[in-house]
Design a protein around this motif. Structure first.
Motif, PDB file in Angstrom:
ATOM      1  N   LEU A 105       0.843  -1.195   0.000  1.00  0.00           N
ATOM      2  CA  LEU A 105       0.000   0.000   0.000  1.00  0.00           C
ATOM      3  C   LEU A 105       0.878   1.244   0.000  1.00  0.00           C
ATOM      4  N   ASP A 106       0.609   2.147  -0.951  1.00  0.00           N
ATOM      5  CA  ASP A 106       1.299   3.437  -0.964  1.00  0.00           C
ATOM      6  C   ASP A 106       0.344   4.483  -0.420  1.00  0.00           C
TER       7      ASP A 106
ATOM      8  N   PHE B 152      -2.632  10.067   0.540  1.00  0.00           N
ATOM      9  CA  PHE B 152      -3.445  10.172   1.757  1.00  0.00           C
ATOM     10  C   PHE B 152      -2.703  10.915   2.865  1.00  0.00           C
TER      11      PHE B 152
ATOM     12  N   GLU C 127       4.300   2.379  -6.000  1.00  0.00           N
ATOM     13  CA  GLU C 127       3.199   1.605  -6.567  1.00  0.00           C
ATOM     14  C   GLU C 127       2.353   0.945  -5.470  1.00  0.00           C
ATOM     15  N   THR C 128       1.047   0.983  -5.627  1.00  0.00           N
ATOM     16  CA  THR C 128       0.166   0.189  -4.759  1.00  0.00           C
ATOM     17  C   THR C 128      -0.188  -1.083  -5.514  1.00  0.00           C
TER      18      THR C 128
ATOM     19  N   LEU D 127      -9.747  -7.802  -2.095  1.00  0.00           N
ATOM     20  CA  LEU D 127     -10.540  -6.888  -1.271  1.00  0.00           C
ATOM     21  C   LEU D 127     -10.270  -7.200   0.193  1.00  0.00           C
TER      22      LEU D 127
ATOM     23  N   GLN E 130      -9.245   1.713   3.420  1.00  0.00           N
ATOM     24  CA  GLN E 130     -10.700   1.663   3.245  1.00  0.00           C
ATOM     25  C   GLN E 130     -11.128   1.736   1.782  1.00  0.00           C
ATOM     26  N   SER E 131     -10.194   2.169   0.910  1.00  0.00           N
ATOM     27  CA  SER E 131     -10.500   2.160  -0.524  1.00  0.00           C
ATOM     28  C   SER E 131     -10.655   0.739  -1.052  1.00  0.00           C
ATOM     29  N   PHE E 132     -10.213  -0.229  -0.278  1.00  0.00           N
ATOM     30  CA  PHE E 132     -10.265  -1.621  -0.732  1.00  0.00           C
ATOM     31  C   PHE E 132     -11.282  -2.438   0.071  1.00  0.00           C
TER      32      PHE E 132
END
Lengths: 309, 179
Positions: B67-68, B72, B87-88, B93, B120-122
């Motif tokens: 996770l990048d 945020f 890179e993320t 999910l 939380q985007s995932f």
């Protein structure tokens, strides 16, 4: 880390190859973001952006708005048709009135070439040119190159032909600058009346025959015939234009290789491009639209990072 | 600038095995747990923990993502230097999953704070834990503590903890660097 060499995006002519590379690297990250279940990041939550469109637009305006919202910026948009411009207000006055409502960035489309440049020198805000007359449309050229890079791996060394109304096209001019900066070879193809006289001074050659142009290229960027800008008859009839400069499935199938077909939209089906070509595997028209959001997010993010508190 | 060795390769190896062991104790077969390494430097630690879990505890189908949190962060436009994104890579999910964040150094806690929003985007995780190799206590800006910690380090503000990894830097070591 690198940052953009400019505080405004007025045209491709004003930026460098390093800027383009940085925009593309950043757009790669945003393309991943807009494919998440929640497609939004909070970076620009304290930035307000005004989208001022003095000329009609669907795609570009929506794309910019979406890019801004995906970055959590506050967005106000207006079209000149509904504004006080009609009452005689000058451009600088209109924009300064908007800026006094604490706006940090202005995205503007205007029918006069140089309007964005003029604004950048006269108001205190970061300016993004969303098209100024027949001059430049930098974000369109960036998303076109980004799409070529995604499809073919690299822009450098590729052969690109731009077909159609070059004379009135800001997309053509920005694309020529962007593609050449990245090391691509560019030709233009179209009726002689729609090719500017000075075009060869930009290092661009003219190929009047569409078949020969397509046989030469890796990518064909088909431009729309801009009927609204054609004040006199530049070609005898639309039918004749289509016969000579319209891309059809038969023509593409008769080439000895598969080329990539691009179009900045809106497409006139059956004029510059036939329906079966527009919907074919070779066409990347919808990829261009998707990439447009990611590239515009990158441009806005990078320009916003230069606005100091 | 001077630097002092805090942990050598052997000590790091022992710590990594202990951390992996603690994870197994809590998460058993990892069927409902995903590991998320923090970009850019938590990636190496996450890779190493995953390797131990797979090779020594025969954990199968372990989900690991990176996770990048650049977009945020709460210091956009506030620092001197522009932020650089990495890179993320999260191809799963996290909805109703137990998520374990993995980072090399826990300092102010601001990165983890941003990561809590970013993840939380995932999806909505059922719980989130934090594993760090180095916990710089007394320097937190936010109420964030690790659930699994390699070593606690007391460092003052002009000191930096530098973690090096064999895969990237040619050695496994942790240094305390004084500017």
């Amino acid at each position: 880390m690198k940052e953009l060499s400019v505080n405004h995006l007025i045209g491709i002519k004003h930026i460098t190859k390093q800027d383009i590379d940085l925009i593309f690297e950043t757009a790669d990250h945003f393309k991943e973001v807009i494919n998440r279940p929640i497609k939004k990041v909070p970076s620009l939550r304290d930035i307000t952006i005004a989208n001022i469109f003095f000329e009609n637009s669907t795609r570009t305006k929506l794309s910019f708005e979406l890019a801004q919202k995906r970055l959590s910026a506050d967005v106000i948009s207006f079209s000149a048709a509904q504004s006080s411009v009609k009452k005689g207000e000058t451009l600088v006055d209109t924009v300064n009135n908007i800026l006094s409502m604490k706006v940090d960035m202005v995205v503007m489309r205007h029918s006069s070439p140089g309007a964005a440049h003029f604004l950048s020198e006269n108001v205190k805000a970061s300016i993004v040119n969303a098209g100024d007359g027949a001059h430049e449309h930098p974000t369109q050229a960036l998303l076109d190159s980004f799409t070529i890079r995604e499809k073919l791996g690299d822009v450098g060394g590729k052969k690109i032909v731009i077909v159609g109304d070059i004379l009135h096209s800001r997309v053509a001019l920005s694309n020529i600058f962007a593609l050449q900066m990245q090391g691509a070879e560019v030709k233009v193809c179209g009726p002689k009346t729609l090719i500017p006289k000075y075009i060869e001074s930009l290092g661009v050659s003219v190929e009047p025959n569409l078949r020969k142009a397509l046989e030469w290229c890796d990518v064909a960027n088909m431009l729309r015939v801009q009927n609204e800008r054609l004040d006199v008859n530049y070609f005898p009839s639309t039918r004749e234009y289509t016969q000579q400069y319209g891309v059809t499935k038969e023509l593409l199938d008769s080439l000895n290789k598969e080329i990539v077909i691009m179009h900045p939209g809106p497409i006139n089906r059956g004029v510059e491009i036939s329906s079966d070509v527009a919907d074919s595997q070779q066409s990347v028209i919808l990829e261009q639209v998707e990439n447009g959001v990611a590239v515009r997010m990158a441009v806005i993010y990078l320009l916003a990072s230069k606005i100091k508190n | 600038m001077s630097q002092k060795l805090l942990l050598n390769a052997k000590e790091i190896n022992i710590i990594l095995h202990r951390l992996a062991c603690q994870l197994v104790e809590k998460h058993l077969d990892f069927s409902n747990t995903v590991l998320v390494g923090m970009q850019p430097r938590g990636k190496y630690l996450a890779d190493r923990i995953k390797k131990i879990l797979e090779e020594e505890y025969q954990i199968q189908n372990l989900a690991l993502g990176f996770l990048d949190i650049t977009f945020f962060r709460d210091d956009f436009r506030r620092g001197e230097k522009p932020l650089e994104a990495s890179e993320t890579q999260i191809d799963f999910l996290v909805e109703d999953k137990k998520v374990v964040f993995i980072d090399d150094v826990l300092y102010t806690g601001r990165s983890i704070n941003a990561a809590l929003t970013a993840i939380q985007s995932f999806g909505r995780p059922s719980e989130v834990e934090l594993l760090t190799l180095i916990d710089r206590r007394f320097s937190r800006h936010l109420p964030i503590q690790p659930d699994y910690r390699g070593r606690q380090v007391d460092a003052i503000n002009n000191e930096k903890v530098l973690v090096k990894w064999q895969d990237n830097d040619g050695e496994d070591a942790v240094y305390l660097v004084t500017k």
